[in-house]
Design an enzyme around this catalytic site. Sequence first.
Site, PDB file in Angstrom:
ATOM      1  N   ASP A  26      31.600 -64.835  49.415  1.00 30.97           N
ATOM      2  CA  ASP A  26      31.606 -66.257  49.673  1.00 30.97           C
ATOM      3  C   ASP A  26      32.783 -66.876  49.076  1.00 30.97           C
ATOM      4  O   ASP A  26      32.899 -66.741  47.833  1.00 30.97           O
ATOM      5  CB  ASP A  26      30.347 -66.792  49.235  1.00 30.97           C
ATOM      6  CG  ASP A  26      30.178 -68.430  49.384  1.00 30.97           C
ATOM      7  OD1 ASP A  26      29.443 -69.107  48.570  1.00 30.97           O
ATOM      8  OD2 ASP A  26      30.959 -68.844  50.277  1.00 30.97           O
ATOM      9  N   ASN A  28      33.449 -70.108  49.758  1.00 31.77           N
ATOM     10  CA  ASN A  28      33.430 -71.770  49.851  1.00 31.77           C
ATOM     11  C   ASN A  28      32.210 -72.285  48.966  1.00 31.77           C
ATOM     12  O   ASN A  28      31.793 -73.522  49.213  1.00 31.77           O
ATOM     13  CB  ASN A  28      33.528 -72.320  51.364  1.00 31.77           C
ATOM     14  CG  ASN A  28      32.198 -71.774  52.139  1.00 31.77           C
ATOM     15  OD1 ASN A  28      31.374 -71.231  51.732  1.00 31.77           O
ATOM     16  ND2 ASN A  28      32.401 -72.620  53.181  1.00 31.77           N
ATOM     17  N   ASP A  30      29.055 -72.044  49.546  1.00 33.12           N
ATOM     18  CA  ASP A  30      27.719 -72.260  50.296  1.00 33.12           C
ATOM     19  C   ASP A  30      26.544 -71.213  50.008  1.00 33.12           C
ATOM     20  O   ASP A  30      25.744 -71.352  50.616  1.00 33.12           O
ATOM     21  CB  ASP A  30      27.820 -72.784  51.688  1.00 33.12           C
ATOM     22  CG  ASP A  30      28.593 -71.647  52.404  1.00 33.12           C
ATOM     23  OD1 ASP A  30      28.514 -71.580  53.908  1.00 33.12           O
ATOM     24  OD2 ASP A  30      28.555 -70.330  51.990  1.00 33.12           O
ATOM     25  N   ASP A  34      31.517 -64.715  53.867  1.00 38.17           N
ATOM     26  CA  ASP A  34      32.411 -65.567  55.140  1.00 38.17           C
ATOM     27  C   ASP A  34      33.689 -64.577  55.222  1.00 38.17           C
ATOM     28  O   ASP A  34      34.052 -63.840  54.445  1.00 38.17           O
ATOM     29  CB  ASP A  34      32.558 -66.881  54.825  1.00 38.17           C
ATOM     30  CG  ASP A  34      33.226 -67.282  53.613  1.00 38.17           C
ATOM     31  OD1 ASP A  34      32.511 -68.003  52.625  1.00 38.17           O
ATOM     32  OD2 ASP A  34      34.036 -66.627  52.967  1.00 38.17           O
ATOM     33  N   ASP A 103      30.826 -55.604  66.120  1.00 36.42           N
ATOM     34  CA  ASP A 103      29.673 -55.194  66.210  1.00 36.42           C
ATOM     35  C   ASP A 103      29.246 -56.020  67.956  1.00 36.42           C
ATOM     36  O   ASP A 103      29.245 -57.330  67.587  1.00 36.42           O
ATOM     37  CB  ASP A 103      28.515 -55.939  65.004  1.00 36.42           C
ATOM     38  CG  ASP A 103      27.366 -55.079  65.434  1.00 36.42           C
ATOM     39  OD1 ASP A 103      26.879 -54.711  64.047  1.00 36.42           O
ATOM     40  OD2 ASP A 103      26.915 -54.506  66.303  1.00 36.42           O
ATOM     41  N   ASP A 205      25.176 -52.449  69.815  1.00 34.65           N
ATOM     42  CA  ASP A 205      23.912 -52.392  69.199  1.00 34.65           C
ATOM     43  C   ASP A 205      22.742 -52.115  70.150  1.00 34.65           C
ATOM     44  O   ASP A 205      22.763 -52.380  71.357  1.00 34.65           O
ATOM     45  CB  ASP A 205      23.560 -54.230  68.983  1.00 34.65           C
ATOM     46  CG  ASP A 205      22.543 -54.514  68.222  1.00 34.65           C
ATOM     47  OD1 ASP A 205      22.196 -54.008  66.907  1.00 34.65           O
ATOM     48  OD2 ASP A 205      21.397 -55.153  68.766  1.00 34.65           O
ATOM     49  N   GLU A 259      24.646 -47.482  68.947  1.00 32.85           N
ATOM     50  CA  GLU A 259      23.509 -47.464  68.198  1.00 32.85           C
ATOM     51  C   GLU A 259      22.232 -46.915  69.097  1.00 32.85           C
ATOM     52  O   GLU A 259      21.967 -47.728  69.916  1.00 32.85           O
ATOM     53  CB  GLU A 259      23.171 -48.809  67.708  1.00 32.85           C
ATOM     54  CG  GLU A 259      21.960 -48.516  66.471  1.00 32.85           C
ATOM     55  CD  GLU A 259      21.107 -49.894  66.179  1.00 32.85           C
ATOM     56  OE1 GLU A 259      21.256 -50.848  67.146  1.00 32.85           O
ATOM     57  OE2 GLU A 259      20.480 -49.808  65.080  1.00 32.85           O
ATOM     58  N   HIS A 334      22.830 -51.955  57.173  1.00 27.04           N
ATOM     59  CA  HIS A 334      22.133 -53.341  56.962  1.00 27.04           C
ATOM     60  C   HIS A 334      20.736 -53.162  57.208  1.00 27.04           C
ATOM     61  O   HIS A 334      20.142 -54.041  57.019  1.00 27.04           O
ATOM     62  CB  HIS A 334      22.953 -54.165  57.505  1.00 27.04           C
ATOM     63  CG  HIS A 334      22.873 -53.927  59.010  1.00 27.04           C
ATOM     64  ND1 HIS A 334      23.546 -53.068  59.875  1.00 27.04           N
ATOM     65  CD2 HIS A 334      22.164 -54.873  60.141  1.00 27.04           C
ATOM     66  CE1 HIS A 334      23.326 -53.087  60.952  1.00 27.04           C
ATOM     67  NE2 HIS A 334      22.491 -53.997  61.441  1.00 27.04           N
ATOM     68  N   ASP A 335      20.329 -52.142  58.089  1.00 28.47           N
ATOM     69  CA  ASP A 335      18.784 -51.909  58.373  1.00 28.47           C
ATOM     70  C   ASP A 335      18.089 -51.093  57.679  1.00 28.47           C
ATOM     71  O   ASP A 335      16.855 -50.840  57.825  1.00 28.47           O
ATOM     72  CB  ASP A 335      18.907 -51.328  60.020  1.00 28.47           C
ATOM     73  CG  ASP A 335      19.421 -52.253  60.941  1.00 28.47           C
ATOM     74  OD1 ASP A 335      19.618 -51.938  61.911  1.00 28.47           O
ATOM     75  OD2 ASP A 335      19.132 -53.668  60.649  1.00 28.47           O
TER      76      ASP A 335
HETATM   77  O1  TEU Z   1      18.969 -52.442  65.167  1.00 25.80           O
HETATM   78  C1  TEU Z   1      17.973 -51.683  66.134  1.00 25.80           C
HETATM   79  C2  TEU Z   1      17.017 -50.868  65.594  1.00 25.80           C
HETATM   80  O2  TEU Z   1      17.028 -49.887  65.372  1.00 25.80           O
HETATM   81  C3  TEU Z   1      15.970 -51.595  64.964  1.00 25.80           C
HETATM   82  O3  TEU Z   1      14.897 -51.122  65.445  1.00 25.80           O
HETATM   83  C4  TEU Z   1      15.964 -51.574  63.387  1.00 25.80           C
HETATM   84  O4  TEU Z   1      15.887 -50.127  63.092  1.00 25.80           O
HETATM   85  C5  TEU Z   1      14.814 -52.246  62.837  1.00 25.80           C
HETATM   86  O5  TEU Z   1      15.362 -53.039  62.171  1.00 25.80           O
HETATM   87  C6  TEU Z   1      13.665 -51.311  62.739  1.00 25.80           C
HETATM   88  O6  TEU Z   1      13.803 -51.101  61.053  1.00 25.80           O
HETATM   89  C7  TEU Z   1      19.977 -53.374  65.576  1.00 25.80           C
HETATM   90  C8  TEU Z   1      20.544 -54.124  64.486  1.00 25.80           C
HETATM   91  O7  TEU Z   1      21.275 -52.923  63.686  1.00 25.80           O
HETATM   92  C9  TEU Z   1      19.618 -54.903  63.805  1.00 25.80           C
HETATM   93  O8  TEU Z   1      20.201 -55.340  62.735  1.00 25.80           O
HETATM   94  C10 TEU Z   1      19.053 -55.689  64.517  1.00 25.80           C
HETATM   95  O9  TEU Z   1      17.905 -56.573  64.160  1.00 25.80           O
HETATM   96  C11 TEU Z   1      18.402 -55.139  66.068  1.00 25.80           C
HETATM   97  O10 TEU Z   1      19.427 -54.204  66.628  1.00 25.80           O
HETATM   98  C12 TEU Z   1      18.243 -56.229  67.071  1.00 25.80           C
HETATM   99  O11 TEU Z   1      19.603 -56.524  67.345  1.00 25.80           O
HETATM  100 CA    CA Z   2      30.514 -69.360  52.540  1.00 27.69          CA
END
Ligand code: TEU
Ligand code: CA
Length: 562
Positions: A26, A28, A30, A34, A103, A205, A259, A334-335
């Site tokens: 981050d 700034n 907040d 970013d 993405d 995605d 994905e 991130h998932d």
């Molecule tokens: O994730 C798709 C997906 O595989 C989801 O089912 C994900 O595994 C889910 O969080 C189950 O745990 C993509 C993106 O990577 C995810 O961050 C998004 O939330 C989702 O699509 C919708 O765009």
């Molecule tokens: Ca920020």
Amino acid sequence: MSIDEPKKKWWKEGIVYQIYPRSFKDSNGDGIGDLRGIISQLDYIKSLGVDIVWLNPIYASPNDDNGYDISDYYSIMPEFGTMEDFDVLLEGLHQRGIKILMDMVVNHTSDEHLWFQEARKSRTNPYYNFYHWWPAENGTPPKRFSFFDEKSDAWKFNEATNAYYLHYFSVKQPDLNWENPEVRQEVYKIMKFWLDKGVDGFRLDVISFISKDISFPQIPDHYNNDFPRYYAEGPQLHEYLQEMNREVFSKYNCMSVGECVGIQCNNALPFVDADSRELDMFFHFDAVNYGYAMGEFKQPGTERWKLKGFKEIFSKWNDVFKEKGWGSIYLGNHDQPRMVTRWGNDNVPFRNASAKLLLTFLLSMRATPYIYQGDEIGMANIRFDSIDDYRDIETINMYQQIKNKGGDLDYFLESQKITARDNARTPFQWSDEAQAGFTSGHPWIRVNPDAAHINVTAQEKDENSVLNYFRRMIDLRKKSPVLIYGDYELVDKDNEEVYAYTRNLNNEKWLIVLNFTNEVVPFFIPGFMLSQNDVLINNYNDVIIKKHNLELQPYQAVIARV
Ligand code: TEU
Ligand code: CA
């Protein structure tokens, strides 16, 4: 070109580093990461030795799903900065010889996108058919599962059109109607806008979900409620991907990684066989879902995952792309929970060694490696105790669903300590300063307290840190075609403690040996005589070789020339 002569591509040789901008840096105060924050860390990113950055969505979004609900594909989310900031970031990465993957979320938009704002006004609106509708006069729509809906119901009634719209994800993420050629042309325009700006490709995605049977039949029984598999087997999927390639990708020197939720080994190759002219590679989910009980939410299985099963999954996927196509490999994003927690051992005595072991694995397999921010320093799950600490719609809505049903919330929260996506979304740990040096303000999500000793600043100074091992392993991979293009062969497949395999290219043969346990394990080296001079990298100070045996320390990783 003979089939055993690898078709060299930059996206086969590149190493991808995934940045989740909201949690990276981050600038700034907040409390939200970013673009200027990423810009301030370009030299750090360069120092890792990675070649490509995958940026999670940065477009305008109400952030119902942290940017995966896009309201304007042509502008930057104000919390992240401006288009000028993006241009500086793009230039800064390219100047450092680093490419950028955007993405691209085109299975759905935000419900605040202009298209949906118009579509929901009336059935005669020109944008009405940009989305999927079930007219109320046809009665109750057929069951479709929604990943993020509080009732797991993918249909939402809309008064003005007297119809239900489809949303595989949250109610604020209506699915685009890819069967409408106007939708496809608009998507291709968006892609070309970003490619003309100079980006180097896309992470697509849930691209496997874009094609739907718009008669919306009941899902056939043979899917056994495996909705993701049904969603991924839409009737026109390959036609749309071929059209996307023809109209967009083929016109640029770019890469595409899909994905592909729901795609299995037996239907995988057509997506990435170069002759198909669809995608360059894709992410499958067999590995990251392994060991989970897949109920209404991801939960740890009743018994721990088995290394033999883990090896089988990666070996079978390697075989899919042995002759044609190309694979990706990842253990975190991130998932997903943090890989050192999910697949290694984040208890202090084993954390460093197991983080290095997993990085060795990702960087020594025959596939493009994807490394998620923070895994290069061994960041682990934060294991929130309270639902109030969560920010992810998936966890929050599932909690509400279970609460509404009078279900076991304690069990749910315990399972989220292992499986929740927010475990990977806590702020990047730069230092032991306040808020781990991520922000001078109050972070949008809590910082993991272990930042006090797990952080970049501490690890820069320690040549034995995960971070510096990661750099050495990257260096080894980048200068070793055998690790990029070499054939993969599993060794000692029934071994429940050690994952060993060889990589073989021309007359180079390397052995990779990974002890996935917290015990000292003897490993018989079948057919190879090993001396200390053969060892190319090792995540301990030394390797104990006793004639034909390696005496592997807990989570020891060894790569040797044989
Ligand atoms: O994730 C798709 C997906 O595989 C989801 O089912 C994900 O595994 C889910 O969080 C189950 O745990 C993509 C993106 O990577 C995810 O961050 C998004 O939330 C989702 O699509 C919708 O765009
Ligand atoms: Ca920020």
